[in-house]
Scaffold this active site. Structure first.
Site, mmCIF file in Angstrom:
data_model
loop_
_atom_site.group_PDB
_atom_site.id
_atom_site.type_symbol
_atom_site.label_atom_id
_atom_site.label_comp_id
_atom_site.label_asym_id
_atom_site.label_seq_id
_atom_site.Cartn_x
_atom_site.Cartn_y
_atom_site.Cartn_z
ATOM 1 N N LYS A 8 0.859 -1.189 0.000
ATOM 2 C CA LYS A 8 0.000 0.000 0.000
ATOM 3 C C LYS A 8 0.887 1.229 0.000
ATOM 4 O O LYS A 8 2.073 1.183 0.356
ATOM 5 C CB LYS A 8 -0.932 0.017 1.215
ATOM 6 C CG LYS A 8 -0.242 -0.002 2.575
ATOM 7 C CD LYS A 8 0.266 1.350 3.060
ATOM 8 C CE LYS A 8 0.936 1.256 4.433
ATOM 9 N NZ LYS A 8 1.713 2.490 4.765
ATOM 10 N N ASP A 133 -2.022 -1.328 10.555
ATOM 11 C CA ASP A 133 -2.281 -1.286 9.118
ATOM 12 C C ASP A 133 -2.961 -2.550 8.601
ATOM 13 O O ASP A 133 -3.420 -2.570 7.453
ATOM 14 C CB ASP A 133 -0.972 -1.098 8.339
ATOM 15 C CG ASP A 133 -0.351 0.266 8.559
ATOM 16 O OD1 ASP A 133 -1.000 1.118 9.193
ATOM 17 O OD2 ASP A 133 0.791 0.478 8.097
#
Length: 268
Positions: A8, A133
């Site tokens: 990401k 995350d």
């Protein structure tokens, strides 16, 4: 069963305040990119974790793939022993979320392979116990994240008409150190007010709070961002707490640039 955990990037990252639990409240936009590790899980006679590719530092017992298995094993004692093999390709300590992705994808594989019947929301709850995350990688779609990063709101954002350049200078940024350099506070422009449809406007609108201390300590990382802008990036920023820098360019418009031989460079 094999899956390919992706990385990401962060588009904007504001550290708002320190919490009583020692974590920080933040806001950021997570966007998935197709830079992958490879993760294979098969039934085994005893639990095994092996890995290849990029060397993984530290105690293997702290690896999020192993922790994900152990977390589910506590609640699903029928889960058999497995052999987890991770081929590591996403740079480590780069702000790209590779370890978080590996842990979340381990949950996803185990849920599917062994018919645990966990919903997306349940998987996200387990992922939140692995790391801040990790829940993002359960849905793995653009989102605005708040809290520690685990409070997720879907965001309509399609960047398929752009090309990405990821440059990792092989500098490992300690996240704890990076947080310690910050003075949390409210952003000048909250992320919900950003013009997400206007990528060139992001240069003036998006801020990663970690850039100021990281660039001061490691000027070469700031130099990568500046170089991308000199070569036509419409937006460039450090991802997470670094040290990878991402540049967004017109589709198929990434020019040739010279980088240090030890840098890892990805065109997406």
């Amino acid at each position: 069963m094999v899956l390919f955990p992706n990385c990401k990037i962060n588009l904007g990252l504001h550290v708002l305040q320190k919490r009583s639990d020692g974590f920080h409240d933040l806001e950021t936009v997570f966007y998935p990119l197709p830079l992958y590790d490879a993760l294979e899980i098969v039934t085994a006679e005893e639990p095994i974790f092996s890995h290849s590719g990029i060397e993984i530092p530290g105690d293997e017992g702290n690896n999020l793939c192993r922790k994900a298995y152990e977390l589910l094993k506590q609640d699903f004692p029928q889960l058999p022993a497995v052999h987890i093999h991770l081929h590591k390709n996403i740079p480590i300590g780069a702000g790209l979320g590779g370890g978080s992705s590996d842990g979340a994808f381990t949950l996803r594989i185990l849920n599917t392979r062994y018919n645990l019947g966990l919903s997306t929301a349940q998987l996200e709850a387990y992922a939140a116990r692995l790391g801040s995350d990790c829940p993002f990688f359960i849905r793995n779609a653009p989102c605005l994240a708040r809290g520690r990063g685990e409070l997720i709101t879907p965001l309509q954002l399609d960047l398929s008409q752009w090309s990405f350049l990821l440059v990792h200078p092989c500098i490992h940024i300690n996240t704890g150190w990076a947080f310690g350099q910050l003075t949390p506070g409210a952003p000048a422009l909250p992320l919900e007010k950003v013009d997400w449809a206007n990528v060139p406007a992001w240069k003036e609108q998006l801020v990663n709070d970690f850039e100021t201390p990281v660039f001061a300590a490691y000027p070469v990382i700031g130099g990568i961002k500046e170089k991308m802008y000199r070569h036509g990036a419409v937006f460039a920023a450090m991802s997470g707490s670094g040290s990878a820098v991402v540049g967004i360019f017109p589709k198929n418009g990434i020019p040739e640039m010279r980088w240090e031989a030890h840098y890892r460079v990805f065109r997406i």
